[in-house]
Write a protein that holds these residues in place. Sequence first.
Motif, PDB file in Angstrom:
ATOM      1  N   UNK A  15     -77.954   8.702 -76.653  1.00 42.34           N
ATOM      2  CA  UNK A  15     -76.734   8.867 -76.579  1.00 42.34           C
ATOM      3  C   UNK A  15     -76.608   9.120 -77.954  1.00 42.34           C
ATOM      4  N   UNK A  16     -76.135   7.896 -78.716  1.00 40.18           N
ATOM      5  CA  UNK A  16     -76.016   7.299 -80.117  1.00 40.18           C
ATOM      6  C   UNK A  16     -76.270   8.548 -80.985  1.00 40.18           C
ATOM      7  N   UNK A  17     -77.816   8.902 -80.892  1.00 39.82           N
ATOM      8  CA  UNK A  17     -78.244   9.741 -82.158  1.00 39.82           C
ATOM      9  C   UNK A  17     -77.574  11.121 -81.763  1.00 39.82           C
ATOM     10  N   UNK A  21     -75.338  13.493 -84.246  1.00 42.52           N
ATOM     11  CA  UNK A  21     -75.491  14.575 -84.847  1.00 42.52           C
ATOM     12  C   UNK A  21     -74.597  15.613 -83.873  1.00 42.52           C
ATOM     13  N   UNK A  22     -73.817  15.588 -83.520  1.00 40.78           N
ATOM     14  CA  UNK A  22     -72.673  16.888 -83.064  1.00 40.78           C
ATOM     15  C   UNK A  22     -71.681  16.523 -83.715  1.00 40.78           C
ATOM     16  N   UNK A  23     -71.767  15.067 -84.442  1.00 42.43           N
ATOM     17  CA  UNK A  23     -69.722  15.205 -85.146  1.00 42.43           C
ATOM     18  C   UNK A  23     -70.537  15.948 -86.615  1.00 42.43           C
ATOM     19  N   UNK A  44     -71.600  18.203 -77.057  1.00 45.54           N
ATOM     20  CA  UNK A  44     -72.204  17.239 -76.522  1.00 45.54           C
ATOM     21  C   UNK A  44     -72.211  17.078 -74.968  1.00 45.54           C
ATOM     22  N   UNK A  45     -74.079  16.766 -74.586  1.00 45.35           N
ATOM     23  CA  UNK A  45     -74.457  16.529 -73.215  1.00 45.35           C
ATOM     24  C   UNK A  45     -74.638  15.898 -73.267  1.00 45.35           C
ATOM     25  N   UNK A  70     -79.049  14.388 -74.397  1.00 44.27           N
ATOM     26  CA  UNK A  70     -79.945  14.046 -74.169  1.00 44.27           C
ATOM     27  C   UNK A  70     -80.661  14.984 -73.326  1.00 44.27           C
ATOM     28  N   UNK A  71     -82.317  14.262 -73.653  1.00 39.62           N
ATOM     29  CA  UNK A  71     -82.922  14.593 -71.976  1.00 39.62           C
ATOM     30  C   UNK A  71     -82.884  15.179 -71.120  1.00 39.62           C
ATOM     31  N   UNK A  72     -81.899  13.447 -70.249  1.00 33.15           N
ATOM     32  CA  UNK A  72     -81.900  13.467 -69.104  1.00 33.15           C
ATOM     33  C   UNK A  72     -81.021  14.534 -68.904  1.00 33.15           C
ATOM     34  N   UNK A  73     -79.577  14.584 -69.602  1.00 34.65           N
ATOM     35  CA  UNK A  73     -78.796  15.247 -69.050  1.00 34.65           C
ATOM     36  C   UNK A  73     -78.285  16.214 -69.053  1.00 34.65           C
TER      37      UNK A  73
END
Length: 78
Positions: A15-17, A21-23, A44-45, A70-73
């Motif tokens: 999530x942090x990465x 990245x989105x920012x 951002x997901x 993230x993969x799960x989201x």
Amino acid sequence: LRPAEVGALIISPTRELALQTANVFTKFLSVPPFSDIFAPQPLLLIGGFRSIAEDMSQFHQFGANIIVATPGRFEEFM
């Protein structure tokens, strides 16, 4: 790209990465020449940020040309 056409998908392991990245995308795309040419919409997901229903609503309302997830989201989103 049209509002709901995804041109890029970035899968991040954490999530942090994904948030970082989105920012960076948001800042990068808000300055010329990109802001002069087109206004891509990043999405951002990540879990723990919004509910999946809110993510879906945002996508349907505003679209997204770039998805950072993230993969799960992303699996939930699909």
